[in-house]
Design an enzyme around this catalytic site. Sequence first.
Site, mmCIF file in Angstrom:
data_model
loop_
_atom_site.group_PDB
_atom_site.id
_atom_site.type_symbol
_atom_site.label_atom_id
_atom_site.label_comp_id
_atom_site.label_asym_id
_atom_site.label_seq_id
_atom_site.Cartn_x
_atom_site.Cartn_y
_atom_site.Cartn_z
ATOM 1 N N CYS A 147 28.303 -24.142 11.322
ATOM 2 C CA CYS A 147 28.725 -23.670 10.001
ATOM 3 C C CYS A 147 30.074 -22.945 9.981
ATOM 4 O O CYS A 147 30.860 -23.168 9.051
ATOM 5 C CB CYS A 147 27.640 -22.829 9.344
ATOM 6 N N ARG A 166 22.725 -23.205 23.077
ATOM 7 C CA ARG A 166 22.129 -21.867 23.019
ATOM 8 C C ARG A 166 21.319 -21.641 24.289
ATOM 9 O O ARG A 166 20.640 -22.558 24.768
ATOM 10 C CB ARG A 166 21.229 -21.727 21.787
ATOM 11 N N GLN A 226 22.524 -31.211 16.083
ATOM 12 C CA GLN A 226 21.959 -31.019 14.754
ATOM 13 C C GLN A 226 22.504 -32.073 13.796
ATOM 14 O O GLN A 226 23.691 -32.408 13.850
ATOM 15 C CB GLN A 226 22.318 -29.627 14.214
ATOM 16 N N ASP A 259 23.628 -31.794 10.967
ATOM 17 C CA ASP A 259 24.028 -30.654 10.167
ATOM 18 C C ASP A 259 24.860 -31.080 8.963
ATOM 19 O O ASP A 259 25.613 -32.054 9.037
ATOM 20 C CB ASP A 259 24.863 -29.704 11.034
ATOM 21 N N HIS A 263 26.945 -28.971 5.454
ATOM 22 C CA HIS A 263 27.179 -27.764 4.664
ATOM 23 C C HIS A 263 27.800 -28.171 3.344
ATOM 24 O O HIS A 263 28.794 -28.894 3.307
ATOM 25 C CB HIS A 263 28.058 -26.785 5.440
ATOM 26 N N LYS A 309 15.506 -19.637 2.984
ATOM 27 C CA LYS A 309 15.483 -21.063 3.303
ATOM 28 C C LYS A 309 14.159 -21.693 2.891
ATOM 29 O O LYS A 309 13.171 -21.000 2.625
ATOM 30 C CB LYS A 309 15.732 -21.288 4.799
ATOM 31 N N HIS A 339 23.192 -24.766 3.655
ATOM 32 C CA HIS A 339 23.058 -25.306 5.010
ATOM 33 C C HIS A 339 21.848 -26.236 4.993
ATOM 34 O O HIS A 339 20.796 -25.860 4.456
ATOM 35 C CB HIS A 339 22.770 -24.216 6.040
#
Length: 650
Positions: A338, A367, A385, A387, A389, A473, A519
């Site tokens: 992000c 991570r 991910q 992902d 945005h 979320k 997100h």
Amino acid sequence: MVKIKFPDGNVKEFESGVTGMDIAKSISHKLAKEVLSISVNGVTWDLTRGITTDSEIKLYTWDDEEGRHAFWHSSAHLMAEALQAIYPNIKFGIGPAIENGFYYDVDPGEGVAIQEKDLAEIEKKMLELARKNEEYCRIDVSKQEALNHFSSLNETYKVELINDLEDGTITYYRQGDFTDLCRGPHLPNTSYIKAIKLTSVAGAYWRGNEHNKMLTRIYGITFPKQKMLDEWLVMMEEAKQRDHRKIGKEMELFMFSQAVGSGLPMWLPKGAMLRDRLEAFLRKVQKKYGYQQVITPHIGNVNLYKTSGHFQKYGKDSFQVITTPQEGEEFMLKPMNCPHHCEMYKFKPRSYKDLPVRFAEFGTVYRYEQSGELHGLTRVRGFTQDDAHLFCTPDQLKEEFKKVIDIIFTIFKALSFDNFTAQVSLRDPNNKEKYIGTDENWEKAESAIIEAAAEKGLKTTVELGEAAFYGPKLDFMVKDAIGRKWQLGTIQVDYNLPERFDLEFTGADNQKHRPVMIHRAPFGSMERFVAVLIEHTGGKFPLWLTPDQVVVLPISEKYNDYAQKVVNFLNNSDIRTVLDDRNEKIGRKIRDNELKKIPYMLIVGEQEMNENKVSVRRQGEGDKGSMTTEEFAEMINKEVEAQLNSIYNE
């Protein structure tokens, strides 16, 4: 007298001191037998605890998570009592209920090791104690009394926990000869626990800190009926057969290498093909909704993540590298996509006419997970991910949120995740310091999620304290083919990162305004999603998705040339086909390829070669007769086309 309000709104009066069990008995004998705990004004209590003020209540049975929690928490105490009887010098850490059962972290004593072979003896002792019908007694004490008690028992781990508590009333629970530091709640007595299975023994650092002593963690699960345990054991055996690590190896999808590093999966050719098709599927869906694909680096300057707040929140769980020692710049392996996408939004001035902006990326992030927590593809240190945005005006927020829900619906339908619920994850109102941003922004974000979910007809539950640190979320929970629950897909509303990165757009009033950020990751991560998909399907993927759709099996090497001709024709017809020309008997080839979960097997021998045909077998269905290669190719392509049309043309 006290007034008791029930979930349906009815109010009844009871004598002050009435217990949850008394209330259950007043409703029905059946409920009194099934009830396990009670919620009193939003806090779960023991059924034997007296209620002395007007209250709202809800009674919990085995069908409720809160009821099972009390059952399994009580079972952890029962196991501790059994361990104390068998191992006199044992010391106790913590013993919580978990999603499926419970565990207890213990220090067995110098030179003593508890192993898998010892679990049967512990189970036997637990059943013996359970039959004694011992009451779980709640006892209020001061902090000093608790310290004195556990110090006298030399329970050093409990003393450490008590020292970290604030001054005030602390509760014990006692059953039989065992006393534990605990908030509860618990069952009325041990007789509720009828069936016990201790499942495994593992090592666990005290309080999750690798610098502390390694304790022994014993896992178990219990049930109020033996039949329920028997059914659970059958399900566990099925789960073992569906284990994505086992199937992934058999199907040659992915691998790990200690030489590369723990928790860093590598996708083999067939697994890469599977991933590519999943990504292509989502790209096509996203294109319909106006997403733009982007690519960002695998690293970022530490200051980027300090601006976003990720460094302060997750810095200790991230990988840091110095790549420019002469300039002294510090970089991190990317833990999140992000912040990069926020910088992309700032690349040029934005007008309200440009919004929404929807950036999508299959971005790999890193991570740190402790080695003991790594598990196949579900817990890794590097993962990709799906992902995206979205940057929109406040007026566009709800509509954009609903469109993301539609994308998730499309994915679940395509991959037969038919049984799912949604969880609205909100801030903990009593612990706001965990989160960034103003109350006003949080309230707007939470309202948008709740309203959007309601308008899409989603059945939701609300969980306080489960929000991300920057926003609330919506999490999707799916049940797989054997009833296990997985969290897949998440959508988050964020008013905070746009402020932190000073994101703007020019409104119709020619003034500067803040966009709202969404997100979203429908798969969550490619690694975890594939793991869940493998276990849900048992490796029997839909025909449009599976890496190998067809395998051709010549009866003997005399027919290898014809078999290769069939393979070439099918591959040229956009059908993913492989050849098994090993010098093995046809029965062995069929069995081996059944394990590889290839949907279609084509047997070729003399008759097939002479007639330009193939003998068709369908995975799990057996012989489907013979047909020409052209007829088979047409059949397969029509099957795939029908599957894809049902997905994309809904």
